[in-house]
Design a protein around this motif. Sequence first.
Motif: not given
Length: 105
Positions: A76-83
Motif C-alpha cells: 500500500m505504501l509503495t503504490y503511489a495513489p494509495t500513498r
Amino acid sequence: MFGLSTVPAVVQFVGFLFLPESPRWLLQRGLTQKARRVLSQIRGNQNIDDEFDSIKNGIEEEEKESAGGGPVLWRMLTYAPTRRALLVGCGLQMFQQLSGINVVM
C-alpha cells in the motif's frame, strides 16, 4: 443523556451476532461448502453458481497478483495513489486537530 448513545450500539452488537461470515472470507480460508451455503442463504432461491465462480476466480487472481509483493501494508505504501490518499487523509486529520475544532464544537 450518555445512556441514550449506548442503545444503538447495543442493537448493532446484537445484530452482528446473527450475521453469517462473508462467502469471500470463507473461500479465502478454504471453507468452500460453508461459503456456498452462506451465499445461498443470502441470495435465497437464486442460482448462485455464477456468482460463486466469480468470487472464487477473483480470489485466485488476487493471489496471483500479490504473490511475492510483500506484506499488504508495504504494498500500500509503495503504490503511489494509495500513498497519496493516506498522506492527504493524515494531513487533513492533523490540520483538524491543530485548528482546535474540538474546542469550537
